[in-house]
Design an enzyme around this catalytic site. Structure first.
Site, PDB file in Angstrom:
ATOM      1  N   ARG A  15       0.926  -1.145  -0.010  1.00  0.00           N
ATOM      2  CA  ARG A  15       0.082   0.100  -0.100  1.00  0.00           C
ATOM      3  C   ARG A  15       0.836   1.447  -0.038  1.00  0.00           C
ATOM      4  O   ARG A  15       1.022   1.934  -0.958  1.00  0.00           O
ATOM      5  CB  ARG A  15      -0.872  -0.045   1.291  1.00  0.00           C
ATOM      6  N   GLU A 145      -3.636  10.592  10.622  1.00  0.00           N
ATOM      7  CA  GLU A 145      -2.997  11.297   9.799  1.00  0.00           C
ATOM      8  C   GLU A 145      -2.474  12.451  10.208  1.00  0.00           C
ATOM      9  O   GLU A 145      -3.154  13.178  10.839  1.00  0.00           O
ATOM     10  CB  GLU A 145      -3.893  11.266   8.434  1.00  0.00           C
TER      11      GLU A 145
END
Length: 520
Positions: A15, A145
């Protein structure tokens, strides 16, 4: 850090690693890498894709999920999802995967700059997505994040969001240094704050390497109490990449004395697999996996190893399925030469060894590459025994190539005085030549033939681009590695010379074995 503590490793080569500039894995390549990670290396978890990216990603995740389900490993496969209520969850369910890594905003700057929402609105959106995922039987981990900037610039936001999410059915909170801004001292402080504020939560750390501190930051995060770390094979990833799996494993084991489930002996081969599929070459001096990291160059090092392993550390090559080598060049001392001669079964007097050493130093001064397989030829040349006996001679060959057609090679070879001819097509001129030789050995001699595992072409250092080219070919012969070199103005001819040299080495070895059997 106490011995016996277990650290979970989640690898994100498929990923985040695929976000390396120029890297795009085919679905079948993703499956091969996933199998290698879960089955060969025994990584705890793998992150294999981002939801809703493409049909190719869907195909890849379906393939991986199907294989993982058949092998009781589906709970170790994860897909990145987004706060979009149903869309990512439905995509993941369709793919056959059962775990979503939900990407949330871990800093006020990202929340307001990208989503233009309040913390309460974002938290409500996250909770709705999690509730829907649970209703579909999908477990959820959460990425915060830009958490590193969040802790630096808006810690009140991070803790307020965590207060709202810590009671939700979230398996792990994954804390990324998204822009690679942290150093180990600051990271240790941030991680301790998270662990102390939320002792019932499970934290992963996700490093980026912008300041070349990814491995140091992993060390700090684990020391400060995180329970999992994220890696990628060969450090693939955006910009400067992620924390390399091989280095993380070595640091956790040797410096923190913690346990992982990684099979270290398979790290080298999986690293080469990803190198092949990604097209991103491993630097020769890359720790653990680089071509040169277990090669001693200085002669004094070989001497110390001979006497008491004085120039060895805990990173023994055998741990990683490799072996220590002793380079031959201008820095080679007598000990280096002796180690290589010993491996070849060659015994020389002190005077002879001195003369061979002087010749290798002379070649090194000219920047010539000297391999272990060159040694018998150097010995013969230096000791005036004449050229090595040629058991295998290339009498003639023709290679033809035409647009739209595969190259064709016709080869005439003499092996121990007998002449053989064969032809073969190949994917290139040298490939056609090797196939023709392979036919001779298999069909005419009834013998096996080494497999080519690496082929490099370079201008000899110090040479001119319109002069010689050098090929170094690595062969696998009965699980042994042979490297031979060819030098010529023509690339194909240089590769052919390297191949004939390899065949003569094997023929010498074969004759010595037969002689030993007769004598015994």
């Amino acid at each position: 850090m106490g011995k016996g503590k277990a650290i979970e490793i989640m690898d994100t080569t498929l990923r985040d690693g695929e976000q390396t500039s120029g890297v795009s894995f085919m679905p079948h390549e993703k499956l091969m890498i996933a199998r290698a990670l879960l089955q060969d290396l025994n990584v705890d978890r793998i992150e294999v894709a981002s939801a809703r990216v493409s049909e190719g990603e869907m195909e890849a995740v379906k393939n991986i999920s199907r294989w993982a389900s058949q092998n009781d490993k589906l709970d170790r496969v994860e897909v990145l999802g987004f706060v979009d209520e149903m869309k990512s969850v439905d995509w993941i369910v369709e793919s056959g995967c059962k775990c979503m890594n939900l990407l949330c905003k871990g800093s006020r700057k990202h929340l307001e700059g990208q989503l233009h929402k309040t913390l309460e609105e974002h938290a409500c959106d996250i909770c709705r997505t999690i509730d829907y995922a649970k209703s579909k039987g999908v477990c959820v981990n959460v990425y915060l994040e830009d958490w590193s900037n969040g802790m630096k610039d808006s810690p009140d936001y991070v803790f307020s969001l965590m207060d709202k999410l810590s009671e939700m059915p979230i398996e792990r909170f994954m804390l990324p240094d998204t822009l690679g801004i942290l150093n180990p001292m600051v990271l240790a402080d941030f991680m301790k704050q998270m662990v102390e504020h939320y002792p019932s939560c499970r934290f992963d750390f996700h490093a980026h390497n912008d300041y070349d501190l990814a491995i140091s930051n992993v060390l700090a995060a684990v020391s400060a109490g995180c329970q999992g770390v994220h890696t990628s094979v060969n450090g693939l990833g955006e910009r400067a990449g992620n924390a390399p799996l091989a280095s993380v494993q070595a640091v956790l084991k040797d410096h923190l004395h913690v346990n992982t489930h990684i099979d270290e002996s398979r790290l080298g081969e999986v690293s080469r697999l990803v190198e092949s599929y990604s097209g991103i070459a491993i630097p020769p001096n890359k720790p653990i996996t680089g071509e040169s990291v277990f090669t001693q160059v200085a002669g004094v090092h070989a001497d110390g190893d001979n006497k008491a392993g004085l120039y060895q550390n805990a990173l023994l090559p055998e741990r990683f399925g490799r072996k220590r080598e002793y380079a031959l060049g201008k820095n080679s001392g007598k000990a280096n030469i002796l180690r290589n001669l010993e491996e070849l079964g060659l015994e020389l007097s002190l005077e002879q060894t001195k003369r061979v050493t002087e010749r290798i130093i002379e070649l090194g001064d000219k920047k010539e590459l000297v391999t272990q397989e060159d040694l018998p030829y150097i010995v013969s040349d230096v000791l005036k025994h004449g050229a090595p006996e040629e058991h295998v001679k290339l009498l003639s060959y023709v290679v033809t190539t035409a647009y739209g057609l595969k190259p064709l090679a016709s080869v005439r070879l003499e092996v121990n005085g007998e002449t053989y001819e064969e032809s073969a097509k190949g994917d290139g001129q040298f490939d056609a030549f090797v196939r023709a030789i392979r036919h001779i050995y298999k069909n005419r001699l009834g013998r096996s033939f080494p497999w080519l595992t690496n082929y490099t072409v370079s201008i000899p250092p110090g040479g001119r681009t319109d002069a010689l080219v050098q090929t170094v070919i690595t062969w696998n012969w009965n699980d042994r590695i042979l490297r031979t070199r060819g030098l010529d103005a023509d690339q194909t001819e240089a590769a052919i010379k390297s191949t004939i040299k390899m065949l003569n080495l094997l023929e010498d070895e074969n004759k010595n074995q037969i002689k030993t059997q007769h004598e015994s």
